[in-house]
Design an enzyme around this catalytic site. Structure first.
Site, PDB file in Angstrom:
ATOM      1  N   SER A  16      12.858  19.478-110.124  1.00  0.00           N
ATOM      2  CA  SER A  16      11.705  20.245-109.663  1.00  0.00           C
ATOM      3  C   SER A  16      12.136  21.467-108.838  1.00  0.00           C
ATOM      4  CB  SER A  16      10.810  19.288-108.872  1.00  0.00           C
ATOM      5  OG  SER A  16       9.621  19.878-108.503  1.00  0.00           O
ATOM      6  N   ASP A  23       3.976  16.533-117.825  1.00  0.00           N
ATOM      7  CA  ASP A  23       4.345  16.978-116.483  1.00  0.00           C
ATOM      8  C   ASP A  23       3.308  17.982-116.016  1.00  0.00           C
ATOM      9  OD1 ASP A  23       5.480  18.249-114.283  1.00  0.00           O
ATOM     10  OD2 ASP A  23       7.521  18.034-115.048  1.00  0.00           O
ATOM     11  N   HIS A  47       6.100  14.231-114.090  1.00  0.00           N
ATOM     12  CA  HIS A  47       7.037  14.891-113.178  1.00  0.00           C
ATOM     13  C   HIS A  47       7.890  13.900-112.382  1.00  0.00           C
ATOM     14  CE1 HIS A  47       8.105  18.721-111.322  1.00  0.00           C
ATOM     15  NE2 HIS A  47       8.081  18.149-110.143  1.00  0.00           N
TER      16      HIS A  47
END
Ligand SMILES: *[C@@H]1O[C@H](CO)[C@@H](O)[C@H](O)[C@H]1NC(C)=O
Ligand SMILES: *[C@@H]1O[C@H](CO)[C@@H](O)[C@H](O)[C@H]1NC(C)=O
Ligand SMILES: *[C@@H]1O[C@H](CO)[C@@H](O)[C@H](O)[C@H]1NC(C)=O
Ligand SMILES: *[C@@H]1O[C@H](CO)[C@@H](O)[C@H](O)[C@H]1NC(C)=O
Ligand SMILES: *[C@@H]1O[C@H](CO)[C@@H](O)[C@H](O)[C@H]1NC(C)=O
Length: 399
Positions: A171, A342, A374
């Protein structure tokens, strides 16, 4: 109202079984699995003191190739070691495990887990006090990318006497490395390979409700005015989270998690929610959240924090914030790992990133399971086969 919450929580704390991992910090987590750990303090050029956790494996003699595992937004080093409790140091190295930090250490890698400024472990500065000085919180992911990351990489290279280091980001840990590689050319020779999980960059099409924050000018202005921290992991928040997540109200926690990252009930271990929520969120600045909100509005351009016209002229010498030019990245050791569900990294946005990158990729793996979200890169039941085995494959070949 408050007393009712306290009463309810006291009651459910009597009922709920507490998982010992909820009160362990990263060092204690490692020791409880038979590993050992070192803490290193790294100073950035602007005075922030960052804590890096290094995994020591008493069963492995030689120190292997250094690997950096860089956590995401409002997270910390613990995200790479908390997924499952039963991966101890004495598992045979060839048995892949569900905690990538531990698995890599068992395979002989020298694993380093940095913490960005402002999170649970990096609330430290040579002159500023995070509890008293609001200017401590005057940072965004620009600073993670251009100050924290190079300080950490340089430190680890020096400690381990290595030309190159391997890097696995999740991320925000991907976004910041992309920003660094596109801004400071020399790091393209240093990072090898760069494994990018849930690669956040363009946010234009994100599904996560963070976008409603981004759309709400009033909220954004409020955050800007208030400054300071966002979702720190303070003791009361943590107790509350543990008590709710471990109780029969755990659905509140799972829904909160899904709401931010995408729904994937099949992959989430519900009985472990108390552990996840006692480690996350781990705090960042309000300004950093604003920067994400700005990024949502910036369309396909990935750009530095927007201080407004006058502020930009003062800070950057131009009216609009400078763009990060990902097309300038020359690193040919990048592997992308992404998911179709995601909510932060929409496939459309990911395509924009693919188009920006001019270098050939080592790997561009999309998890086949259409529900993959995610957080699944860290906490899914199938993370060992879907993700960790691929990380090991790339590292074994290219690190
Ligand atoms: C580590 O080194 C010691 C002493 O040289 C040796 O006895 C031991 O077997 C080694 N352990 C491993 C896991 O290689
Ligand atoms: C860890 O526990 C899970 C379920 O409790 C089990 O399926 C898995 O095989 C265990 N893994 C190891 C390495 O013991
Ligand atoms: C702050 O950094 C110093 C090293 O410069 C370290 O000794 C101290 O323990 C750190 N404090 C916290 C709260 O992390
Ligand atoms: C925050 O940083 C910006 C730019 O670096 C600066 O203009 C501003 O004065 C700072 N604010 C505080 C409260 O330190
Ligand atoms: C799910 O979480 C519980 C509680 O922490 C743990 O005992 C169990 O081993 C976990 N299952 C898997 C498959 O990791």
């Amino acid at each position: 109202m408050v007393s009712t919450i306290v009463l309810v929580c006291t009651l459910c704390s009597l009922v709920a079984a507490r998982d010992p991992d909820e009160s362990r910090d990263s060092i204690e987590l490692l020791r409880s699995r038979g590993f050992d750990a070192e803490v290193h303090y790294v100073k950035t050029h602007d005075g922030y003191i960052l804590a890096i956790h290094r995994i020591l494996n008493p069963l492995v003699n030689a120190t292997g190739k250094p690997v950096i595992l860089q956590h995401g937004l409002i997270s910390s080093s613990s995200q790479f070691i908390i997924n499952s409790p039963n991966e101890s140091v004495d598992l045979p190295a060839e048995v892949m495990g569900p905690n990538i930090g531990l698995t890599l250490s068992r395979l002989g890698y020298d694993v380093w887990l940095p913490n960005v400024r402002g999170n649970t472990y990096s609330r430290n500065h040579t002159t500023l006090n995070p509890d008293k000085d609001t200017s401590f919180w005057n940072f965004t992911w620009d600073d993670h990318a251009l100050s924290d990351l190079p300080a950490v990489v340089d430190f680890i290279r020096e400690k381990t006497d290595s030309q190159t280091v391997a890097y696995v980001g999740h991320s925000q840990g991907v976004l910041t490395m992309l920003c660094l590689l596109s801004t400071r050319k020399e790091y393209n020779q240093v990072i090898k390979p760069f494994i990018a999980m849930a690669p956040v960059a363009v946010l234009k099409s994100m599904k996560s409700p963070i976008k409603y924050l981004a759309r709400n000018t009033f909220l954004v202005e409020y955050f800007k005015w208030k400054g300071g921290q966002f979702l720190p992991s303070d003791r009361y928040m943590r107790r509350l989270a543990e008590q709710v997540c471990d109780s029969r109200y755990m659905f509140v926690c799972s829904n909160l998690m899904f709401l931010l990252s995408g729904f994937d009930g099949a992959q989430l271990n519900n009985t472990r929610l108390g552990v996840y929520f006692s480690h996350l969120p781990a705090g960042t600045s309000a300004l950093n959240i604003i920067h994400y909100a700005q990024q949502y509005h910036a369309q396909n351009r990935v750009q530095m924090y927007d201080f407004g016209r006058m502020g930009n002229i003062r800070k950057y010498g131009q009216e609009s914030p400078p763009e990060y030019h990902f097309e300038r990245i020359t690193n040919r050791y990048i592997a992308l790992l992404s998911g179709l569900n995601d909510w932060l990294v929409n496939p459309t946005d990911l395509n924009k990133l693919r188009m920006k990158l001019r270098v050939p990729l080592l790997m561009d793996y999309v998890v086949e399971n259409p529900e993959w979200n995610h957080q699944d890169f860290l906490f899914a039941r199938d993370v060992t086969d879907q993700i960790n085995s691929r990380i090991v494959e790339v590292l074994d070949r290219y690190a």
